[in-house]
Design a protein around this motif. Sequence first.
Motif, PDB file in Angstrom:
ATOM      1  N   VAL A   1      -5.809   3.053   0.518  1.00 43.23           N
ATOM      2  CA  VAL A   1      -5.192   3.773   1.807  1.00 43.23           C
ATOM      3  C   VAL A   1      -6.289   5.030   2.076  1.00 43.23           C
ATOM      4  O   VAL A   1      -6.752   5.114   3.007  1.00 43.23           O
ATOM      5  CB  VAL A   1      -3.657   4.198   1.916  1.00 43.23           C
ATOM      6  CG1 VAL A   1      -3.489   4.843   3.059  1.00 43.23           C
ATOM      7  CG2 VAL A   1      -3.019   2.909   1.680  1.00 43.23           C
TER       8      VAL A   1
ATOM      9  N   LYS B   1      -2.744   0.287   8.030  1.00 44.32           N
ATOM     10  CA  LYS B   1      -1.903   1.600   7.445  1.00 44.32           C
ATOM     11  C   LYS B   1      -2.762   2.780   7.641  1.00 44.32           C
ATOM     12  O   LYS B   1      -2.379   3.843   7.873  1.00 44.32           O
ATOM     13  CB  LYS B   1      -1.827   1.245   6.114  1.00 44.32           C
ATOM     14  CG  LYS B   1      -1.002   2.045   5.084  1.00 44.32           C
ATOM     15  CD  LYS B   1       0.385   2.162   5.157  1.00 44.32           C
ATOM     16  CE  LYS B   1       1.121   2.858   3.838  1.00 44.32           C
ATOM     17  NZ  LYS B   1       2.361   2.665   3.642  1.00 44.32           N
ATOM     18  N   ALA B   2      -3.988   2.599   7.460  1.00 45.93           N
ATOM     19  CA  ALA B   2      -5.087   3.716   7.569  1.00 45.93           C
ATOM     20  C   ALA B   2      -4.905   4.140   8.687  1.00 45.93           C
ATOM     21  O   ALA B   2      -5.222   5.570   9.148  1.00 45.93           O
ATOM     22  CB  ALA B   2      -6.321   3.194   7.249  1.00 45.93           C
TER      23      ALA B   2
ATOM     24  N   ARG C   1      -1.872   6.299   9.010  1.00 41.10           N
ATOM     25  CA  ARG C   1      -1.878   7.525   8.281  1.00 41.10           C
ATOM     26  C   ARG C   1      -2.826   8.629   8.752  1.00 41.10           C
ATOM     27  O   ARG C   1      -2.668  10.070   8.860  1.00 41.10           O
ATOM     28  CB  ARG C   1      -2.312   7.110   6.512  1.00 41.10           C
ATOM     29  CG  ARG C   1      -1.021   6.432   5.993  1.00 41.10           C
ATOM     30  CD  ARG C   1      -0.031   7.078   5.781  1.00 41.10           C
ATOM     31  NE  ARG C   1      -0.153   8.413   4.921  1.00 41.10           N
ATOM     32  CZ  ARG C   1      -0.475   8.449   3.641  1.00 41.10           C
ATOM     33  NH1 ARG C   1      -0.509   7.257   2.800  1.00 41.10           N
ATOM     34  NH2 ARG C   1      -0.640   9.537   2.865  1.00 41.10           N
TER      35      ARG C   1
ATOM     36  N   PHE D   1       0.888  -1.236   0.037  1.00 42.28           N
ATOM     37  CA  PHE D   1      -0.059  -0.010  -0.093  1.00 42.28           C
ATOM     38  C   PHE D   1       0.901   1.360  -0.110  1.00 42.28           C
ATOM     39  O   PHE D   1       1.399   1.647   1.160  1.00 42.28           O
ATOM     40  CB  PHE D   1      -0.897  -0.031   1.179  1.00 42.28           C
ATOM     41  CG  PHE D   1      -1.870  -1.138   1.320  1.00 42.28           C
ATOM     42  CD1 PHE D   1      -2.781  -1.513   0.430  1.00 42.28           C
ATOM     43  CD2 PHE D   1      -1.460  -2.249   2.309  1.00 42.28           C
ATOM     44  CE1 PHE D   1      -3.575  -2.627   0.494  1.00 42.28           C
ATOM     45  CE2 PHE D   1      -2.451  -3.160   2.350  1.00 42.28           C
ATOM     46  CZ  PHE D   1      -3.318  -3.608   1.769  1.00 42.28           C
TER      47      PHE D   1
ATOM     48  N   LEU E   1      -4.169  -3.183   5.592  1.00 37.92           N
ATOM     49  CA  LEU E   1      -4.640  -1.743   5.085  1.00 37.92           C
ATOM     50  C   LEU E   1      -5.299  -1.174   5.947  1.00 37.92           C
ATOM     51  O   LEU E   1      -4.951   0.145   6.052  1.00 37.92           O
ATOM     52  CB  LEU E   1      -5.877  -2.187   4.159  1.00 37.92           C
ATOM     53  CG  LEU E   1      -6.413  -0.884   3.152  1.00 37.92           C
ATOM     54  CD1 LEU E   1      -5.382   0.117   2.852  1.00 37.92           C
ATOM     55  CD2 LEU E   1      -7.309  -1.371   2.333  1.00 37.92           C
TER      56      LEU E   1
END
Length: 156
Positions: A33, A78-79, A82, A26, A75
């Motif tokens: 994302v 990661k989200a 972020r 990603f 994912l």
Amino acid sequence: MVHWSVFNALKALVADLAGDASQRQFGPQDLRVAAAVLLVHVMEVDGARSEAEGERLLAMLMRRFALDESSARALVAKALRRGAEAVDFDEFSATLTRALDEAGRRDVIAMMWELARADGVVTEVEESAIWRVARLLGVLDPKSFAQEALRRPQDE
């Protein structure tokens, strides 16, 4: 002075070269994302993340982006990272606006409504967050997509 986005790009490149599969899978400008960050925000904005919302989020990501469960969990992780680093949603909405046509952006808003109702209650803060993102994505009538999401079967 190194610009922050340049720093993030270099960090992603180093992670990719080092073999970090989750970073490689990603990328920094990945529309998956961007969508996941917005979905996670809707799930958490009311201060109560339910198991039903978490399960719905994974199912939606797996279905929409053809991911296996492990990739969907990566994912979401990661989200979460972020989203915690972000000051606002401009970067994510810009990524989605560049990558998706109007129908695709409407789908993201419909997913947000579906996630908001996963626990049986759409709170005012969830609704407000969805409307704010819809405006950023140029979706002029996000309420109509709420109605569409309500008509969709839960396990579509």
